[in-house]
Design a protein around this motif. Structure first.
Motif, PDB file in Angstrom:
ATOM      1  N   ALA A   1     -36.682 -31.850 145.990  1.00 25.54           N
ATOM      2  CA  ALA A   1     -36.986 -30.438 145.776  1.00 25.54           C
ATOM      3  C   ALA A   1     -37.291 -30.198 144.310  1.00 25.54           C
TER       4      ALA A   1
ATOM      5  N   CYS B   1     -38.310 -31.814 139.475  1.00 28.13           N
ATOM      6  CA  CYS B   1     -38.837 -32.071 140.815  1.00 28.13           C
ATOM      7  C   CYS B   1     -38.469 -33.516 141.130  1.00 28.13           C
TER       8      CYS B   1
ATOM      9  N   VAL C   1     -34.913 -22.499 143.607  1.00 26.79           N
ATOM     10  CA  VAL C   1     -35.553 -23.601 144.326  1.00 26.79           C
ATOM     11  C   VAL C   1     -37.010 -23.201 144.514  1.00 26.79           C
TER      12      VAL C   1
ATOM     13  N   VAL D   1     -30.916 -32.301 150.670  1.00 26.67           N
ATOM     14  CA  VAL D   1     -32.104 -31.636 151.207  1.00 26.67           C
ATOM     15  C   VAL D   1     -32.191 -32.000 152.679  1.00 26.67           C
TER      16      VAL D   1
ATOM     17  N   VAL E   1     -39.586 -35.616 153.731  1.00 32.69           N
ATOM     18  CA  VAL E   1     -38.990 -34.802 152.678  1.00 32.69           C
ATOM     19  C   VAL E   1     -38.295 -35.723 151.686  1.00 32.69           C
TER      20      VAL E   1
ATOM     21  N   SER F   1     -32.250 -21.842 152.135  1.00 29.24           N
ATOM     22  CA  SER F   1     -33.119 -22.378 153.177  1.00 29.24           C
ATOM     23  C   SER F   1     -34.143 -21.327 153.568  1.00 29.24           C
TER      24      SER F   1
ATOM     25  N   LYS G   1     -35.005 -27.621 156.365  1.00 30.36           N
ATOM     26  CA  LYS G   1     -35.592 -27.287 155.063  1.00 30.36           C
ATOM     27  C   LYS G   1     -34.586 -26.535 154.188  1.00 30.36           C
TER      28      LYS G   1
ATOM     29  N   ILE H   1     -39.802 -27.530 148.425  1.00 30.33           N
ATOM     30  CA  ILE H   1     -39.355 -28.852 148.859  1.00 30.33           C
ATOM     31  C   ILE H   1     -40.470 -29.855 148.607  1.00 30.33           C
ATOM     32  N   CYS H   2     -40.101 -31.023 148.093  1.00 26.57           N
ATOM     33  CA  CYS H   2     -41.067 -32.100 147.872  1.00 26.57           C
ATOM     34  C   CYS H   2     -41.195 -32.910 149.158  1.00 26.57           C
ATOM     35  N   GLN H   3     -42.409 -33.101 149.614  1.00 26.96           N
ATOM     36  CA  GLN H   3     -42.604 -33.957 150.774  1.00 26.96           C
ATOM     37  C   GLN H   3     -43.860 -34.790 150.588  1.00 26.96           C
TER      38      GLN H   3
ATOM     39  N   SER I   1     -44.764 -26.682 146.301  1.00 20.57           N
ATOM     40  CA  SER I   1     -43.863 -26.089 145.309  1.00 20.57           C
ATOM     41  C   SER I   1     -44.637 -25.170 144.374  1.00 20.57           C
TER      42      SER I   1
ATOM     43  N   VAL J   1     -31.799 -26.574 151.069  1.00 17.81           N
ATOM     44  CA  VAL J   1     -31.550 -27.265 149.800  1.00 17.81           C
ATOM     45  C   VAL J   1     -30.169 -26.854 149.298  1.00 17.81           C
TER      46      VAL J   1
END
Length: 559
Positions: free
Chosen positions: A39, A225, A452, A287, A36, A368, A292, A455-457, A168, A294
């Motif tokens: 976000a 992002c 939100v 994050v 992660v 979350s 998970k 989440i960026c992963q 996202s 934010v």
């Protein structure tokens, strides 16, 4: 002797490949490792639904900021409001439409609003959302005549690896509203085009007959992002509301009762309100990879409200702040008064008032679970009431020298009368007119709406497969092996190295680089002599984007 080429034992015994990612050499991963990294957050309207009233307002409001009309029905506006699309897929569609190589290049390109709407429509169709696709296609057709361009990257700041955006979303209405504000800031440099709106559309029929609305983006919003510490903000907006009020004719017995006037009448039917809302802003503070969750720090923008008259060349000049000295008296109606034995005279009733907002404290917000999720952050639940009360407290009424010798006795009574009429108007005007219009643009008086989006992963996964040109071979014959490499993760890979060795019962014959995607270069870095055994190494430079693949080959001779 026949040689079995694709036995599981031989494949695993001699295929050894190493990947150097970001200059770090490591063994080939057995599966993807996901991290992660941040976000995606937007600060836009995020309307839950669009009724007939909002639908009738959205078109004129956004069209006025564009300088051209946009006409969608309530069903289409609702489709946009509920239309969440995969962000990475949309960027890839736009990339293809623009003929560029990467999503980052699509973000930095100058594009028309119609091109962006078309790309959103294509993605909506791919996600089997026909109502949304139809609404976006219709919107794109209407935007074809809009000249000027924007850079999507000025609205959507992507500092995370674009491959990490796969989970996202982006909301179609948030995107369109933000783009209109960006377009207005970049291309509409003069006083905005006024839009006529009836009081009925605002639900203010008892207060406002109609109004002329002027809307200008002082600063467009920025969605983000990125990693922890990334910042985002809503738009900064100036609104001018030139209102034709329901005619008010208060009782003037207090004036005639002085014995100085034989008749008096007051009519109030106009009110000009100017609103400037600075950008609400926030930052990504945490994050949690485990939950998970934010966490954001968010503060609404400061709202300044003016009643009276401000010259358009001043109010719509983005390069300067509005000073108290810029606010002049504005006419709201007139007094007709006749002194005993004299003809009546008409006297303009001019007022002004100024309320400066205070910078609100930042609020911590945690979301979350399943995304997207939206929260509205307010500086105070009584903000509008307090602002209306302050406007009344600060209300000034211009002196009336036309009353002549009666000024000293009559003017205070007129001011009390006017203040009594204006006071109950202000809260409904702010709550029922100014605030709803601002909320359609993603901000409000004393509030900000944040979402939100996901989440960026990043997931690093380098996949290798090996194919052979024949099922069996006899001594003296050659075998061509093709190794296909693919980035099956979400992170761009660089500095790749592939190693292999000649299998048992074979000797080296030849090796080469095969098919390569754009952006990669390949060379055989090491190899044994022809007829010998040993290691073959391919060095691959450049970047291998998520989903991209290429090949290398080696030929051996069966002993």
């Amino acid at each position: 002797m026949t040689f079995a080429l694709l036995s599981s034992r031989l494949r695993h015994a001699w295929l050894r490949v190493f990947v150097a990612l970001a200059c770090l050499l490591g063994a080939l991963p057995a599966k993807a490792d996901c991290t992660v990294t941040g976000a995606c957050i937007t600060a836009g309207p995020r309307l839950a639904s669009v009724d007939t009233g909002k639908s009738a307002l959205l078109g004129p409001l956004l069209g006025g900021m564009l300088g051209t009309g946009t006409s969608l029905n309530a069903v289409d506006w609702n489709a946009l409001a509920g239309g969440n699309l995969n962000l990475l897929n949309f960027l890839n569609v736009l990339k293809t439409d623009l003929g560029v190589s990467t999503p980052a290049q699509a973000l930095s390109a100058n594009v028309t609003l119609a091109q962006i709407a078309n790309a959103l429509a294509v993605e909506a169709q791919a996600e089997a959302k026909p109502q949304l696709a139809g609404a976006l296609s219709g919107l794109a057709s209407q935007l074809n005549g809009v000249g000027g361009t924007v850079r999507l990257g000025d609205l959507l700041k992507v500092t995370a690896d674009t491959g990490s955006l796969g989970t996202s979303t982006i909301n179609a209405l948030d995107m369109f509203t933000g783009l209109v504000q960006l377009y207005n800031r970049r291309n509409v440099l003069t006083t905005p085009q006024p839009v006529g709106i009836s009081g009925g559309l605002l639900g203010a029929t008892g207060v406002v007959n109609s109004l002329q609305l002027y809307a200008q983006a002082i600063e467009p919003p920025v969605y983000v992002c990125g990693p922890t510490g990334s910042t985002f903000h809503s738009a900064a907006i100036r609104l001018k509301l030139k209102m034709d009020l329901v005619s008010l004719t208060p009782v003037t017995d207090s004036l005639v009762g002085t014995g100085l006037l034989q008749s008096a009448s007051v009519g109030i039917g106009k009110l000009d309100v100017y609103v400037e809302v600075a950008r609400g802003q926030g930052s990504l503070s945490a994050v949690s990879a485990a939950t998970k969750a934010v966490t954001l720090q968010v503060a609404p923008g400061v709202s300044d409200i003016f009643i009276g008259k401000i010259d358009d060349s001043v109010f719509f000049n983005r390069s300067r702040a509005i000073l108290d000295s810029d606010v002049d008296f504005g006419t709201i109606g007139s007094l007709r008064a006749a002194a005993l034995g004299l003809l009546p005279v008409d006297i303009a009733l001019d007022i002004k008032s100024i309320v400066r907002g205070q910078a609100p404290f930042s609020t911590s917000v945690t979301m979350s679970g399943t995304f997207p999720q939206t929260r509205t952050v307010t500086s105070s639940t009584t903000f509008i009431t307090n602002a209306a009360n302050s406007l009344v407290t600060n209300l000034q009424i211009r002196s009336m020298p036309a009353l002549g010798l009666l000024q000293g006795a009559v003017e205070p009574l007129v001011k009390t009368l006017v203040k009594g009429v204006v006071t109950p108007l202000l809260a409904p005007v702010l709550a029922g007119v100014a605030d709803p219009l601002l909320k359609l643009l993603g901000i409000g008086l004393g509030e900000i709406v944040v979402t939100v989006e996901g989440i960026c992963q990043t997931c690093d996964d380098f996949k290798l497969t090996k194919a052979v040109d024949k099922a069996n071979a006899t001594p003296g014959s050659t075998i061509l092996y093709t190794i296909t490499f693919q980035n099956s993760g979400t992170t761009t890979l660089t500095q790749l190295k592939i190693e292999d060795t000649t299998p048992a019962f074979t000797t080296y014959a030849d090796s080469s680089c095969g098919t390569l995607p754009s952006g990669l270069a390949c060379a055989v870095a090491a190899k044994p002599d022809v007829g010998a055994n040993g290691k073959i190494e391919w060095g691959i430079t450049g970047t291998l984007a998520p989903g991209a693949s290429g090949t290398v080959t080696v030929t051996v001779k069966v002993q």
